[in-house]
Design a protein around this motif. Structure first.
Motif, mmCIF file in Angstrom:
data_model
loop_
_atom_site.group_PDB
_atom_site.id
_atom_site.type_symbol
_atom_site.label_atom_id
_atom_site.label_comp_id
_atom_site.label_asym_id
_atom_site.label_seq_id
_atom_site.Cartn_x
_atom_site.Cartn_y
_atom_site.Cartn_z
ATOM 1 N N ILE A 1 0.820 -1.242 0.065
ATOM 2 C CA ILE A 1 0.159 -0.109 -0.099
ATOM 3 C C ILE A 1 0.990 1.301 0.133
ATOM 4 C CG2 ILE A 1 -1.729 1.495 1.339
ATOM 5 C CD1 ILE A 1 -2.858 -1.236 2.321
ATOM 6 N N LEU A 2 1.752 1.234 0.857
ATOM 7 C CA LEU A 2 2.736 2.382 1.014
ATOM 8 C C LEU A 2 3.460 2.803 -0.379
ATOM 9 C CD1 LEU A 2 3.539 4.736 2.969
ATOM 10 C CD2 LEU A 2 5.197 3.238 4.018
ATOM 11 N N VAL B 1 2.281 7.354 -6.469
ATOM 12 C CA VAL B 1 1.277 8.277 -6.983
ATOM 13 C C VAL B 1 1.636 9.691 -6.697
ATOM 14 C CG1 VAL B 1 -1.248 9.079 -6.752
ATOM 15 C CG2 VAL B 1 -0.520 6.841 -6.884
ATOM 16 N N LEU B 2 1.895 9.927 -5.059
ATOM 17 C CA LEU B 2 2.177 11.537 -4.684
ATOM 18 C C LEU B 2 3.416 12.040 -5.124
ATOM 19 C CD1 LEU B 2 0.620 11.026 -1.151
ATOM 20 C CD2 LEU B 2 -0.328 11.960 -3.121
ATOM 21 N N VAL C 1 1.458 4.337 -2.974
ATOM 22 C CA VAL C 1 0.885 5.841 -2.089
ATOM 23 C C VAL C 1 1.983 6.839 -2.889
ATOM 24 C CG1 VAL C 1 0.572 7.355 -0.311
ATOM 25 C CG2 VAL C 1 -0.649 4.890 -0.484
ATOM 26 N N VAL C 2 3.337 6.541 -2.441
ATOM 27 C CA VAL C 2 4.472 7.177 -2.858
ATOM 28 C C VAL C 2 4.711 7.330 -4.344
ATOM 29 C CG1 VAL C 2 7.101 7.445 -2.752
ATOM 30 C CG2 VAL C 2 5.725 6.581 -0.677
ATOM 31 N N TRP D 1 -5.124 -0.528 -10.645
ATOM 32 C CA TRP D 1 -4.740 -0.678 -9.287
ATOM 33 C C TRP D 1 -5.124 -1.607 -8.518
ATOM 34 C CZ3 TRP D 1 -0.817 2.006 -7.919
ATOM 35 C CH2 TRP D 1 -0.743 3.482 -8.381
#
Length: 246
Positions: free
Chosen positions: A112-113, A119-120, A116-117, A131
């Protein structure tokens, strides 16, 4: 399977500094390092390449998390815990099932992490189906890695477990394409890669970000299912053998 035992397993893992560093923080750091070293602003297909790096580090983090369960299993075997199970309500199936499910759950932070990184920070963008394939597919595909950790834990000693785990991660990581692009490997190593579950697990996520050097989803799932059956059989057989000795 005992919910109390499963909760205990998960809590023990999340409290481990080695787990947090190896399976959560390190994959994120390596992903950002790879993306910033190998990808510049004008790099062609930058988003796709960042997606490939993201998938690779997701698998790396999941692999590191999967092996933590093997280390604990080696300690429990050495301490005679499996012999004590016969004096508790926890069955052998519940014990192994709890180990496997706990191993699956502790792979989730990296799965998950890192996205997230991605994408951001790195601008990775996929449609909803992509996804789902990257995250859910990688999570389900990690089952043989969890079982591999348990197999190692059933044969290794507490003293040798760390060294064996590092060696396995290096071999499966490099030969499986987590650190070296498959298309940059020498011919002989390209022939070795498809033997390893790490190769096929990266193919599940990679197929959602690029069509280059990707295999079909069903093919990857079939190979990982085969690994799951073989490793699961080894885990059960070894456990029964250890129990019979006790």
């Amino acid at each position: 399977m005992s919910l109390t035992y499963l909760t205990l397993e998960i809590r023990r893992t999340f409290r481990s500094t080695r787990y947090v560093v190896l399976a959560v923080a390190f994959p994120v750091v390596l992903f950002l390092l790879q993306a910033n070293v190998f990808l510049q602003g004008e790099t062609p297909h930058r988003e796709q390449l960042a997606g490939v790096f993201m998938v690779n580090m997701m698998v790396y983090g999941a692999f590191g998390a999967a092996l933590t369960g093997g280390g604990r299993l080696a300690l429990e075997r050495a301490g005679g815990w499996q012999r004590q199970l016969r004096l508790t309500p926890l069955s052998g199936g519940g014990y192994l099932g709890g180990k496997t499910l706990a191993g699956m759950l502790v792979t989730l932070p990296a799965l998950i992490l890192v996205p997230v990184v991605g994408v951001l920070v790195e601008g990775v963008s996929l449609d909803p189906a992509g996804w789902v394939r990257v995250v859910a597919g990688s999570w389900l595909g990690a089952i043989p890695l969890v079982l591999l950790g348990l197999v190692i834990g059933q044969f290794a000693t507490p003293d040798s477990m760390q060294g064996i785990s590092i060696l396995v991660m290096m071999v499966f990581g490099f030969a499986g394409g987590l650190f070296v692009p498959i298309d940059a490997m020498p011919d002989w190593l390209r022939e070795v890669s498809p033997v390893l579950p790490t190769y096929w697990l990266t193919q599940i996520g990679r197929g959602a970000v690029t069509a280059d050097l990707s295999v079909d989803l069903l093919g990857a799932a079939a190979v990982l299912a085969g690994w799951t059956v073989v490793l699961g059989a080894i885990v059960v057989r070894r456990y029964r053998r250890d129990s019979a000795r006790g």
